[in-house]
Design an enzyme around this catalytic site. Structure first.
Site, short mmCIF file in Angstrom:
data_model
loop_
_atom_site.label_atom_id
_atom_site.label_comp_id
_atom_site.label_asym_id
_atom_site.label_seq_id
_atom_site.Cartn_x
_atom_site.Cartn_y
_atom_site.Cartn_z
N GLY A 28 0.80 -1.23 0.00
CA GLY A 28 0.00 0.00 0.00
C GLY A 28 0.82 1.28 0.00
O GLY A 28 0.29 2.37 -0.20
N ARG A 53 -9.67 22.27 8.80
CA ARG A 53 -10.66 22.75 9.79
C ARG A 53 -10.23 22.59 11.23
O ARG A 53 -10.85 23.13 12.12
CB ARG A 53 -12.01 22.05 9.54
CG ARG A 53 -12.67 22.55 8.26
CD ARG A 53 -13.99 21.88 8.01
NE ARG A 53 -13.82 20.48 7.67
CZ ARG A 53 -14.81 19.61 7.52
NH1 ARG A 53 -16.06 20.01 7.71
NH2 ARG A 53 -14.58 18.37 7.19
N GLN A 54 -9.14 21.83 11.46
CA GLN A 54 -8.59 21.78 12.83
C GLN A 54 -7.56 22.90 12.90
O GLN A 54 -6.35 22.67 12.88
CB GLN A 54 -7.98 20.40 13.12
CG GLN A 54 -7.43 20.22 14.53
CD GLN A 54 -8.50 20.10 15.61
OE1 GLN A 54 -9.65 19.78 15.34
NE2 GLN A 54 -8.14 20.38 16.86
N LYS A 99 -28.69 32.14 12.57
CA LYS A 99 -29.54 31.21 13.31
C LYS A 99 -30.13 31.95 14.50
O LYS A 99 -29.38 32.55 15.27
CB LYS A 99 -28.66 30.05 13.82
CG LYS A 99 -29.23 28.69 13.53
CD LYS A 99 -28.45 27.64 14.28
CE LYS A 99 -27.63 26.79 13.34
NZ LYS A 99 -26.79 25.84 14.08
N THR A 103 -20.58 17.02 5.41
CA THR A 103 -21.77 16.16 5.56
C THR A 103 -22.97 16.74 4.81
O THR A 103 -23.97 16.05 4.59
CB THR A 103 -22.19 16.06 7.04
OG1 THR A 103 -22.58 17.37 7.49
CG2 THR A 103 -21.06 15.55 7.91
N GLY A 104 -22.88 18.01 4.47
CA GLY A 104 -23.99 18.67 3.78
C GLY A 104 -25.01 19.26 4.76
O GLY A 104 -25.94 19.95 4.35
N GLY A 105 -24.82 18.98 6.05
CA GLY A 105 -25.79 19.43 7.06
C GLY A 105 -26.07 20.93 7.02
O GLY A 105 -27.23 21.35 7.08
N THR A 106 -25.00 21.72 6.90
CA THR A 106 -25.16 23.18 6.90
C THR A 106 -26.02 23.62 5.72
O THR A 106 -26.98 24.39 5.88
CB THR A 106 -23.76 23.85 6.77
OG1 THR A 106 -22.92 23.32 7.79
CG2 THR A 106 -23.82 25.36 6.85
C1 R5P Z 1 -17.34 25.36 8.55
O1 R5P Z 1 -16.87 26.26 9.21
C2 R5P Z 1 -17.15 25.27 7.07
O2 R5P Z 1 -16.97 26.54 6.51
C3 R5P Z 1 -18.34 24.58 6.42
O3 R5P Z 1 -19.50 25.36 6.65
C4 R5P Z 1 -18.54 23.22 7.02
O4 R5P Z 1 -17.35 22.50 6.93
C5 R5P Z 1 -19.65 22.48 6.33
O5 R5P Z 1 -19.79 21.23 6.94
P1 R5P Z 1 -21.06 20.34 6.73
O6 R5P Z 1 -21.27 20.18 5.24
O7 R5P Z 1 -20.71 19.06 7.41
O8 R5P Z 1 -22.21 21.03 7.37
#
Ligand code: R5P
Length: 285
Positions: free
Chosen positions: A35, A91-92, A184, A215-218
């Site tokens: 690998g 993001r970290q 929000k 994840t698309g959640g936002t």
């Molecule tokens: C967060 O601060 C980033 O700018 C994006 O809003 C975030 O990474 C989106 O994540 P997810 O698609 O999981 O909601």
């Protein structure tokens, strides 16, 4: 200038070569039976200005970048610029709890020891670049998104939060339309309202722009709220389409369309970062 493309950024490397007129080096990249990664650059880089392009997600692509940089350096180029289209671990970018690593800073610092210049694309928190003592630039694909949306009837650009407002501003300026960010508001213990801070989305064709969709959640929450407020259409756009946890399958029925740049190659990559990168390299000549 010679472009050396890693396996995670083949299409973008080809596009960058095309726009800049630079040659794209032939690179052999394969995996050993265990690998581990093997790379060989089949091009004489001696005395050349070399641009190595490699997204560093997922982890094996980060390892590949380091060995590509080693291979390139051993050939005696006059300069190596490293372009990381999507920077994994971005993001970290700070300590959230004691005892953690600041991974974004750790990897920026490490890449900085192997290259003469560093270029990122819509980095989540460009502040982490202050770890570098070499020249560095964070370019943005947001103007290219503005151009892309010109024939799609977009008349409102929204950032999902205040932090992404600059991106929305850049896209909106190209389109000549208003921009805002979502906010929000907690209605009660179990209800939150997500709405543009100052502009009514009713009857609007909205583009929500963010750096990353993971994840698309936002975006799903924001789109549902905007549709409930009477938005005609909602397009989602991001620089980096990570799409973890089947995000695309969940986004597709909610948003009118989902678009990303080619920093991560996937079916939504309709906008190329090549133009923004080429502009950076042309400026330097
Ligand atoms: C967060 O601060 C980033 O700018 C994006 O809003 C975030 O990474 C989106 O994540 P997810 O698609 O999981 O909601």
């Amino acid at each position: 200038m010679i472009v050396v493309g890693g396996s995670a950024s083949q299409k973008l490397s080809a596009a960058l070569s095309k726009v800049t007129g630079a040659r794209q080096a032939k690179v052999e990249i394969k995996r050993f039976p265990d690998g581990e990664c093997y790379v060989r650059i089949d091009e004489d880089l001696k005395g050349q200005e070399v641009v190595v392009v490699q997204t560093t997600y997922p982890d094996p692509n980060l390892v590949e970048l380091f060995i590509l940089l080693d291979a390139a350096r051993r050939m005696g180029p006059s300069k190596i610029t490293t372009v990381v289209p999507y920077f994994g671990y971005a993001r970290q970018d700070k300590l959230f709890k004691p005892g953690e690593a600041i991974s974004a800073r750790a990897f920026v610092k490490l890449v900085g020891t192997c290259t003469d210049e560093f270029v990122s694309v819509d980095l989540h928190a460009p502040k982490v670049l202050e770890e570098l003592t070499i020249p560095h630039t964070n370019v943005s694909v947001m103007r290219a998104f503005g151009e892309f949306f010109k024939d799609k009837g977009v008349n409102l650009v929204l950032a999902p939060d205040k932090g992404a407002l600059d991106r929305a501003n850049t896209v909106a300026k190209v389109l000549g339309c208003p921009w805002d960010h979502l906010e929000k508001t907690r209605i009660d213990g179990s209800t939150v309202k997500m709405a543009p801070k100052a502009i009514d989305a009713k009857g609007k064709v909205v583009a929500i722009v963010d750096d990353i969709i993971a994840t698309g959640g936002t975006i799903i929450k924001a789109t549902e709220a905007l549709k409930a407020q009477g938005a005609l259409k909602v397009f989602a756009a991001c620089a980096h389409g990570l799409y973890t946890s089947n995000a695309l399958d969940r986004l597709t029925p909610v948003c009118d369309a989902v678009y990303s740049a080619d920093t991560l190659e996937n079916p939504t990559s309709h906008v190329s970062a090549a133009g923004a990168l080429a502009e950076h390299f042309m400026k330097k000549r």
